[in-house]
Design an enzyme around this catalytic site. Sequence first.
Site, PDB file in Angstrom:
ATOM      1  CG  HIS A 171       9.703   3.722   8.876  1.00 52.40           C
ATOM      2  ND1 HIS A 171      10.919   4.636   7.450  1.00 52.40           N
ATOM      3  CD2 HIS A 171       9.980   5.417   9.016  1.00 52.40           C
ATOM      4  CE1 HIS A 171      11.056   5.811   7.475  1.00 52.40           C
ATOM      5  NE2 HIS A 171      10.708   5.724   8.423  1.00 52.40           N
ATOM      6  CG  HIS A 182       6.483   8.881   8.910  1.00 49.64           C
ATOM      7  ND1 HIS A 182       7.644   9.759   8.601  1.00 49.64           N
ATOM      8  CD2 HIS A 182       7.789   7.942   8.842  1.00 49.64           C
ATOM      9  CE1 HIS A 182       8.058  10.221   8.690  1.00 49.64           C
ATOM     10  NE2 HIS A 182       9.197   9.667   8.235  1.00 49.64           N
TER      11      HIS A 182
HETATM   12  P1  5GP Z   1      12.083   9.326   8.350  1.00 50.27           P
HETATM   13  O1  5GP Z   1      11.793  11.246   8.251  1.00 50.27           O
HETATM   14  O2  5GP Z   1      11.320   8.520   9.453  1.00 50.27           O
HETATM   15  O3  5GP Z   1      13.334  10.197   7.762  1.00 50.27           O
HETATM   16  O4  5GP Z   1      11.616   8.998   6.531  1.00 50.27           O
HETATM   17  C1  5GP Z   1      11.290   9.409   5.536  1.00 50.27           C
HETATM   18  C2  5GP Z   1      10.545   8.229   4.690  1.00 50.27           C
HETATM   19  O5  5GP Z   1       9.559   9.310   3.934  1.00 50.27           O
HETATM   20  C3  5GP Z   1      12.056   7.885   3.304  1.00 50.27           C
HETATM   21  O6  5GP Z   1      11.759   6.312   4.007  1.00 50.27           O
HETATM   22  C4  5GP Z   1      11.428   8.447   2.124  1.00 50.27           C
HETATM   23  O7  5GP Z   1      12.281   7.343   1.283  1.00 50.27           O
HETATM   24  C5  5GP Z   1       9.568   8.231   2.512  1.00 50.27           C
HETATM   25  N1  5GP Z   1       9.420   9.624   1.883  1.00 50.27           N
HETATM   26  C6  5GP Z   1       9.870  10.703   1.364  1.00 50.27           C
HETATM   27  N2  5GP Z   1       8.654  11.270   0.569  1.00 50.27           N
HETATM   28  C7  5GP Z   1       7.604  10.522   0.379  1.00 50.27           C
HETATM   29  C8  5GP Z   1       6.916  11.218  -0.741  1.00 50.27           C
HETATM   30  O8  5GP Z   1       6.713  11.504  -1.419  1.00 50.27           O
HETATM   31  N3  5GP Z   1       6.250   9.607  -0.711  1.00 50.27           N
HETATM   32  C9  5GP Z   1       5.996   8.566  -0.253  1.00 50.27           C
HETATM   33  N4  5GP Z   1       5.543   7.413  -0.506  1.00 50.27           N
HETATM   34  N5  5GP Z   1       7.525   8.084   0.775  1.00 50.27           N
HETATM   35  C10 5GP Z   1       7.867   9.711   0.785  1.00 50.27           C
END
Ligand code: 5GP
Length: 139
Positions: free
Chosen positions: A103, A101
């Site tokens: 950001h 993903h």
């Molecule tokens: P990373 O894996 O890059 O550290 O971040 C994962 C991101 O996904 C986090 O910022 C978290 O808030 C977001 N996130 C995790 N689970 C969900 C979800 O079920 N729905 C949404 N909309 N965001 C999510």
Amino acid sequence: MRDPNCIFCKIVDGKIPAEKLYEDSHALAFLDLEPRAPGHTLIVPKYHAETLETLPEEDAGPLFSAVKKVAKMLMRGLEADGATIGINQGAAAGQVVGHLHVHVLPRYHSDGGGAIQSVVNNKPKESLGEIKSKILKIT
Ligand code: 5GP
Ligand code: ZN
């Protein structure tokens, strides 16, 4: 390809809700559930790949095109002064959700945040030339 246990695959399939901002045949963008800035958005490929390395080549271009569109939407819609755009790739870099993903964080002159370089300060001991040789495996 989807992973039935993956939370972002479930969002792609509409099995769990999300505030979706953009969708096309290859990518989906939705608001981060725990935003670090107003409009903090995640753009995911519909294909389940953990990292850029395992993303099929044909999905890479469309993912970046979606990022470009969404960044423009956020900048205009939220009258942002800028945006920070990045990927936490791998646990060492802070990746928690194992579905690639991107950001996008809308940025403002007054938001108190830093540049993307501020996430790490692990200065190399070798010269740039030595590092380049390592990367390119030149001896
Ligand atoms: P990373 O894996 O890059 O550290 O971040 C994962 C991101 O996904 C986090 O910022 C978290 O808030 C977001 N996130 C995790 N689970 C969900 C979800 O079920 N729905 C949404 N909309 N965001 C999510
Ligand atoms: Zn997935």
